[in-house]
Each structure stands twice: as C-alpha cells, then as structure tokens.
Design a protein around this motif. Structure first.
Motif, PDB file in Angstrom:
ATOM      1  N   ARG A   1      17.103   4.013  -7.945  1.00  0.00           N
ATOM      2  CA  ARG A   1      18.102   4.245  -9.173  1.00  0.00           C
ATOM      3  C   ARG A   1      19.082   5.351  -8.786  1.00  0.00           C
ATOM      4  O   ARG A   1      20.154   5.013  -9.164  1.00  0.00           O
ATOM      5  CB  ARG A   1      17.253   4.875 -10.246  1.00  0.00           C
ATOM      6  N   ARG A   2      18.754   6.419  -8.229  1.00  0.00           N
ATOM      7  CA  ARG A   2      19.569   7.366  -7.819  1.00  0.00           C
ATOM      8  C   ARG A   2      20.675   7.243  -6.401  1.00  0.00           C
ATOM      9  O   ARG A   2      21.649   7.577  -6.579  1.00  0.00           O
ATOM     10  CB  ARG A   2      18.884   8.680  -7.513  1.00  0.00           C
ATOM     11  N   GLU A   3      19.855   6.291  -5.385  1.00  0.00           N
ATOM     12  CA  GLU A   3      20.548   6.409  -4.023  1.00  0.00           C
ATOM     13  C   GLU A   3      21.098   4.677  -3.988  1.00  0.00           C
ATOM     14  O   GLU A   3      21.620   4.565  -2.862  1.00  0.00           O
ATOM     15  CB  GLU A   3      19.591   6.666  -3.181  1.00  0.00           C
ATOM     16  N   ALA A   4      20.883   3.874  -4.889  1.00  0.00           N
ATOM     17  CA  ALA A   4      21.247   2.526  -4.846  1.00  0.00           C
ATOM     18  C   ALA A   4      20.599   2.209  -3.384  1.00  0.00           C
ATOM     19  O   ALA A   4      21.064   0.994  -2.896  1.00  0.00           O
ATOM     20  CB  ALA A   4      22.498   2.435  -4.926  1.00  0.00           C
ATOM     21  N   THR A   5      19.136   2.423  -3.326  1.00  0.00           N
ATOM     22  CA  THR A   5      18.806   1.966  -2.074  1.00  0.00           C
ATOM     23  C   THR A   5      17.409   0.883  -2.523  1.00  0.00           C
ATOM     24  O   THR A   5      16.613   1.463  -3.030  1.00  0.00           O
ATOM     25  CB  THR A   5      17.980   2.968  -1.409  1.00  0.00           C
ATOM     26  N   PRO A   6      17.655  -0.158  -2.361  1.00  0.00           N
ATOM     27  CA  PRO A   6      16.276  -1.153  -2.564  1.00  0.00           C
ATOM     28  C   PRO A   6      15.253  -1.011  -1.831  1.00  0.00           C
ATOM     29  O   PRO A   6      15.538  -0.591  -0.757  1.00  0.00           O
ATOM     30  CB  PRO A   6      17.059  -2.511  -2.393  1.00  0.00           C
ATOM     31  N   THR A   7      14.010  -1.248  -2.226  1.00  0.00           N
ATOM     32  CA  THR A   7      13.138  -1.410  -1.243  1.00  0.00           C
ATOM     33  C   THR A   7      12.458  -2.707  -1.194  1.00  0.00           C
ATOM     34  O   THR A   7      12.088  -3.421  -2.399  1.00  0.00           O
ATOM     35  CB  THR A   7      11.984  -0.323  -2.028  1.00  0.00           C
ATOM     36  N   ILE A   8      12.107  -3.470   0.055  1.00  0.00           N
ATOM     37  CA  ILE A   8      11.532  -4.635  -0.043  1.00  0.00           C
ATOM     38  C   ILE A   8      10.282  -4.211   0.126  1.00  0.00           C
ATOM     39  O   ILE A   8       9.676  -3.378   1.341  1.00  0.00           O
ATOM     40  CB  ILE A   8      12.340  -5.371   1.176  1.00  0.00           C
ATOM     41  N   VAL A   9       9.259  -4.949  -0.766  1.00  0.00           N
ATOM     42  CA  VAL A   9       7.667  -4.694  -0.584  1.00  0.00           C
ATOM     43  C   VAL A   9       6.988  -5.866   0.230  1.00  0.00           C
ATOM     44  O   VAL A   9       7.301  -7.010   0.065  1.00  0.00           O
ATOM     45  CB  VAL A   9       7.255  -4.794  -2.278  1.00  0.00           C
ATOM     46  N   THR A  10       6.160  -5.429   1.189  1.00  0.00           N
ATOM     47  CA  THR A  10       5.690  -6.641   2.166  1.00  0.00           C
ATOM     48  C   THR A  10       4.086  -6.709   1.518  1.00  0.00           C
ATOM     49  O   THR A  10       3.805  -5.405   1.203  1.00  0.00           O
ATOM     50  CB  THR A  10       5.761  -6.376   3.288  1.00  0.00           C
ATOM     51  N   ARG A  11       3.371  -7.641   1.880  1.00  0.00           N
ATOM     52  CA  ARG A  11       2.168  -7.713   1.710  1.00  0.00           C
ATOM     53  C   ARG A  11       1.600  -8.802   2.802  1.00  0.00           C
ATOM     54  O   ARG A  11       2.099  -9.861   2.913  1.00  0.00           O
ATOM     55  CB  ARG A  11       1.813  -8.521   0.350  1.00  0.00           C
ATOM     56  N   ARG A  12       0.556  -8.240   3.673  1.00  0.00           N
ATOM     57  CA  ARG A  12       0.164  -8.874   4.683  1.00  0.00           C
ATOM     58  C   ARG A  12       1.266  -9.427   5.722  1.00  0.00           C
ATOM     59  O   ARG A  12       1.517 -10.383   6.229  1.00  0.00           O
ATOM     60  CB  ARG A  12      -0.612 -10.043   4.365  1.00  0.00           C
ATOM     61  N   GLY A  13       2.200  -8.376   5.768  1.00  0.00           N
ATOM     62  CA  GLY A  13       3.567  -8.511   6.714  1.00  0.00           C
ATOM     63  C   GLY A  13       4.529  -9.293   6.266  1.00  0.00           C
ATOM     64  O   GLY A  13       5.759  -9.798   6.920  1.00  0.00           O
ATOM     65  N   ARG A  14       4.328 -10.041   4.916  1.00  0.00           N
ATOM     66  CA  ARG A  14       5.239 -10.982   4.516  1.00  0.00           C
ATOM     67  C   ARG A  14       6.141 -10.384   3.110  1.00  0.00           C
ATOM     68  O   ARG A  14       5.441  -9.403   2.599  1.00  0.00           O
ATOM     69  CB  ARG A  14       4.886 -12.166   3.711  1.00  0.00           C
ATOM     70  N   GLN A  15       7.467 -10.549   3.143  1.00  0.00           N
ATOM     71  CA  GLN A  15       8.373  -9.893   2.089  1.00  0.00           C
ATOM     72  C   GLN A  15       7.852 -10.588   0.804  1.00  0.00           C
ATOM     73  O   GLN A  15       7.989 -11.900   0.831  1.00  0.00           O
ATOM     74  CB  GLN A  15       9.883  -9.956   2.742  1.00  0.00           C
ATOM     75  N   GLU A  16       7.708  -9.762  -0.090  1.00  0.00           N
ATOM     76  CA  GLU A  16       7.129 -10.536  -1.464  1.00  0.00           C
ATOM     77  C   GLU A  16       8.074 -10.261  -2.610  1.00  0.00           C
ATOM     78  O   GLU A  16       8.188 -10.987  -3.488  1.00  0.00           O
ATOM     79  CB  GLU A  16       5.780 -10.036  -1.577  1.00  0.00           C
ATOM     80  N   ALA A  17       8.605  -9.051  -2.688  1.00  0.00           N
ATOM     81  CA  ALA A  17       9.240  -8.677  -3.833  1.00  0.00           C
ATOM     82  C   ALA A  17      10.590  -7.541  -3.402  1.00  0.00           C
ATOM     83  O   ALA A  17      10.391  -6.901  -2.322  1.00  0.00           O
ATOM     84  CB  ALA A  17       8.422  -8.000  -4.644  1.00  0.00           C
ATOM     85  N   VAL A  18      11.303  -7.002  -4.362  1.00  0.00           N
ATOM     86  CA  VAL A  18      12.516  -6.006  -4.129  1.00  0.00           C
ATOM     87  C   VAL A  18      12.357  -5.192  -5.356  1.00  0.00           C
ATOM     88  O   VAL A  18      12.536  -5.510  -6.440  1.00  0.00           O
ATOM     89  CB  VAL A  18      13.685  -6.711  -3.887  1.00  0.00           C
TER      90      VAL A  18
ATOM     91  N   ALA B   1       0.829  -1.154   0.115  1.00  0.00           N
ATOM     92  CA  ALA B   1       0.103  -0.030  -0.038  1.00  0.00           C
ATOM     93  C   ALA B   1       0.959   1.268  -0.021  1.00  0.00           C
ATOM     94  O   ALA B   1       0.743   2.083  -0.577  1.00  0.00           O
ATOM     95  CB  ALA B   1      -0.930  -0.010   1.216  1.00  0.00           C
ATOM     96  N   GLU B   2       1.923   1.276   0.741  1.00  0.00           N
ATOM     97  CA  GLU B   2       2.858   2.323   0.841  1.00  0.00           C
ATOM     98  C   GLU B   2       3.571   2.508  -0.511  1.00  0.00           C
ATOM     99  O   GLU B   2       3.595   3.502  -1.167  1.00  0.00           O
ATOM    100  CB  GLU B   2       3.782   2.185   1.902  1.00  0.00           C
ATOM    101  N   VAL B   3       3.988   1.486  -1.174  1.00  0.00           N
ATOM    102  CA  VAL B   3       4.786   1.687  -2.463  1.00  0.00           C
ATOM    103  C   VAL B   3       3.750   2.040  -3.465  1.00  0.00           C
ATOM    104  O   VAL B   3       4.080   2.986  -4.457  1.00  0.00           O
ATOM    105  CB  VAL B   3       5.251   0.258  -2.692  1.00  0.00           C
ATOM    106  N   ARG B   4       2.761   1.521  -3.427  1.00  0.00           N
ATOM    107  CA  ARG B   4       1.465   2.335  -4.636  1.00  0.00           C
ATOM    108  C   ARG B   4       1.548   3.646  -4.439  1.00  0.00           C
ATOM    109  O   ARG B   4       1.100   4.181  -5.578  1.00  0.00           O
ATOM    110  CB  ARG B   4       0.272   1.502  -4.026  1.00  0.00           C
ATOM    111  N   LYS B   5       1.341   4.145  -3.318  1.00  0.00           N
ATOM    112  CA  LYS B   5       1.080   5.734  -3.092  1.00  0.00           C
ATOM    113  C   LYS B   5       2.382   6.579  -3.697  1.00  0.00           C
ATOM    114  O   LYS B   5       1.990   7.612  -4.068  1.00  0.00           O
ATOM    115  CB  LYS B   5       1.065   5.857  -1.682  1.00  0.00           C
TER     116      LYS B   5
END
Length: 93
Positions: free
Chosen positions: A24-41, A10-14
């Motif tokens: 891209r700019r900061e070389a900082t990955p984002t781990i995306v969670t769904r229902r508290g579980r890590q699903e994607a990066v 939900a946060e990532v969608r926003k």
C-alpha cells in the motif's frame, strides 16, 4: 510499481501486516512462494482495481473485434456479442 519482493508463505505469515503496508505505502508487490513455486501476489487494492479495469477493457476490445469479424463474414453460424461474452466467462470460470 516497484520491483517485487519474493517471500515464502511462512515468511509472509510472520509479518502479513508489513507485507500489506509495503504494498500500500511503497507500491511494492510481494510474490508469495510455496515449496519454491510462485503461488500468489500481494498488491495494493488500487493497483488491483487498475489492472482489473485494464483486463476488462482488453476483453471488451477483443470481443468487439470478434463481433466485427463475424459481421463481415456473414451471419450464418455467428453469435451475438452477449453470447460470446457468456461463452468466454463460462470458459474462464
């Protein structure tokens, strides 16, 4: 690569554009969670390509070791490198 940020779907969608820019700019990955579980990066495309290349080289090295072991044990029941690669790719598909 920096420490990853962990955010819910939900946060990532926003603010997806910000997540991509941060990767891209900061070389900082984002781990995306769904229902508290890590699903994607979300990572930078260049980092993805680098990681993909590393994985392919590791797979090739592993297959070459298997082929070398097979050759040293004799040819009965062995498979060619191409056959092993095909079997591996079929198994991972």
């Amino acid at each position: 690569m920096r420490e990853p940020v962990i955010e819910s779907m939900a946060e990532v969608r926003k603010h997806l554009a910000d997540v991509v820019d941060r990767a891209r700019r900061e070389a900082t990955p984002t781990i995306v969670t769904r229902r508290g579980r890590q699903e994607a990066v979300v990572i930078d495309i260049d980092e993805y390509r680098r990681l993909h290349e590393v994985a392919e080289r590791a797979e090739d090295a592993w297959l070459n070791r298997l082929a070398d072991e097979s050759e040293s044990e004799g040819l009965d029941g062995s498979a060619t490198l191409e056959e092993m690669a095909s079997l591996l790719r079929t198994h991972h598909a």
